[in-house]
Design a protein around this motif. Structure first.
Motif, mmCIF file in Angstrom:
data_model
loop_
_atom_site.group_PDB
_atom_site.id
_atom_site.type_symbol
_atom_site.label_atom_id
_atom_site.label_comp_id
_atom_site.label_asym_id
_atom_site.label_seq_id
_atom_site.Cartn_x
_atom_site.Cartn_y
_atom_site.Cartn_z
ATOM 1 N N LEU A 109 0.817 -1.207 0.000
ATOM 2 C CA LEU A 109 0.000 0.000 0.000
ATOM 3 C C LEU A 109 0.847 1.251 0.000
ATOM 4 N N LYS A 110 0.309 2.295 -0.594
ATOM 5 C CA LYS A 110 0.974 3.597 -0.620
ATOM 6 C C LYS A 110 0.082 4.613 0.073
ATOM 7 N N LEU A 111 0.695 5.411 0.911
ATOM 8 C CA LEU A 111 0.016 6.479 1.629
ATOM 9 C C LEU A 111 0.504 7.788 1.031
ATOM 10 N N VAL A 112 -0.429 8.625 0.575
ATOM 11 C CA VAL A 112 -0.053 9.837 -0.149
ATOM 12 C C VAL A 112 -0.656 11.077 0.497
ATOM 13 N N SER A 113 0.067 12.179 0.341
ATOM 14 C CA SER A 113 -0.372 13.449 0.918
ATOM 15 C C SER A 113 -1.436 14.110 0.048
ATOM 16 N N THR A 114 -2.104 15.078 0.623
ATOM 17 C CA THR A 114 -3.063 15.875 -0.134
ATOM 18 C C THR A 114 -2.350 16.601 -1.273
ATOM 19 N N ALA A 115 -1.114 17.029 -1.077
ATOM 20 C CA ALA A 115 -0.347 17.681 -2.148
ATOM 21 C C ALA A 115 -0.116 16.717 -3.312
ATOM 22 N N PHE A 116 0.131 15.452 -3.009
ATOM 23 C CA PHE A 116 0.303 14.428 -4.042
ATOM 24 C C PHE A 116 -0.983 14.298 -4.862
ATOM 25 N N ILE A 117 -2.122 14.224 -4.165
ATOM 26 C CA ILE A 117 -3.427 14.125 -4.827
ATOM 27 C C ILE A 117 -3.687 15.364 -5.672
ATOM 28 N N ASP A 118 -3.366 16.541 -5.142
ATOM 29 C CA ASP A 118 -3.539 17.788 -5.895
ATOM 30 C C ASP A 118 -2.723 17.777 -7.181
ATOM 31 N N ALA A 119 -1.502 17.226 -7.130
ATOM 32 C CA ALA A 119 -0.655 17.148 -8.329
ATOM 33 C C ALA A 119 -1.287 16.235 -9.378
ATOM 34 N N LEU A 120 -1.831 15.101 -8.962
ATOM 35 C CA LEU A 120 -2.503 14.211 -9.912
ATOM 36 C C LEU A 120 -3.712 14.899 -10.544
ATOM 37 N N GLU A 121 -4.516 15.541 -9.713
ATOM 38 C CA GLU A 121 -5.726 16.189 -10.206
ATOM 39 C C GLU A 121 -5.417 17.365 -11.126
ATOM 40 N N LEU A 139 -3.702 5.188 -1.444
ATOM 41 C CA LEU A 139 -3.788 5.288 -2.902
ATOM 42 C C LEU A 139 -4.125 3.932 -3.498
ATOM 43 N N THR A 140 -5.102 3.905 -4.402
ATOM 44 C CA THR A 140 -5.421 2.692 -5.140
ATOM 45 C C THR A 140 -5.268 2.963 -6.634
ATOM 46 N N VAL A 141 -4.921 1.924 -7.363
ATOM 47 C CA VAL A 141 -4.774 2.018 -8.817
ATOM 48 C C VAL A 141 -6.014 1.398 -9.436
ATOM 49 N N THR A 142 -6.784 2.197 -10.168
ATOM 50 C CA THR A 142 -8.022 1.711 -10.762
ATOM 51 C C THR A 142 -7.912 1.550 -12.269
ATOM 52 N N GLY A 143 -6.911 2.142 -12.873
ATOM 53 C CA GLY A 143 -6.750 2.055 -14.322
ATOM 54 C C GLY A 143 -5.914 0.855 -14.707
ATOM 55 N N GLY A 144 -6.075 0.450 -15.920
ATOM 56 C CA GLY A 144 -5.282 -0.660 -16.439
ATOM 57 C C GLY A 144 -4.658 -0.264 -17.761
ATOM 58 N N SER A 145 -3.631 -0.944 -18.134
ATOM 59 C CA SER A 145 -2.959 -0.604 -19.381
ATOM 60 C C SER A 145 -3.525 -1.364 -20.567
ATOM 61 N N GLY A 146 -4.281 -2.420 -20.314
ATOM 62 C CA GLY A 146 -4.849 -3.202 -21.409
ATOM 63 C C GLY A 146 -3.814 -4.119 -22.032
#
Length: 120
Positions: free
Chosen positions: A61-73, A102-109
């Protein structure tokens, strides 16, 4: 194009956490299969530096900050989600705010070999 490296460098100073209760399937949680009905509680292990990406003792598991989430968004990166966590001090008397699981919901196919150049 931007590239991001997801690591805390295994820095000995980095905060690390241990789940307070056994998690039935950390791999499934990381992969976005299921969402906990309540916050997953973790206890602080050795380390003092709060980076934007933190680890836990399952190693998955990965634990991420709100700043990390803001960067993704802000860069409109998709294929991820979060789950609530409670990060507590070693004595369980305090909390580290501003972190999410953090969870990974996307896939590369499937691999599309027509988009690659074969090198002998």
């Amino acid at each position: 194009m931007h590239f991001f490296v997801l690591m805390n460098g295994m820095d000995r100073r980095a905060l690390r956490f241990d789940a307070l209760a056994p998690l039935p399937s950390p791999e499934a949680l990381l992969g976005g299969d299921g969402r906990p009905s309540q916050a997953v509680a973790f206890r602080k292990k050795p380390g003092n530096s709060a980076f934007d990406l933190l680890g836990e003792t399952y190693g998955v598991l990965k634990l991420v900050s709100t700043a990390f989430i803001d960067a993704l968004e802000s860069r409109r990166i998709t294929g991820w989600s979060t789950f609530p966590v409670e990060l507590r001090t070693q004595a369980l008397s305090g909390e580290f705010a501003g972190y999410h699981g953090l969870t990974v919901t996307g896939g590369s196919g499937p691999i599309d070999r027509t988009r690659s150049q074969i090198v002998d």
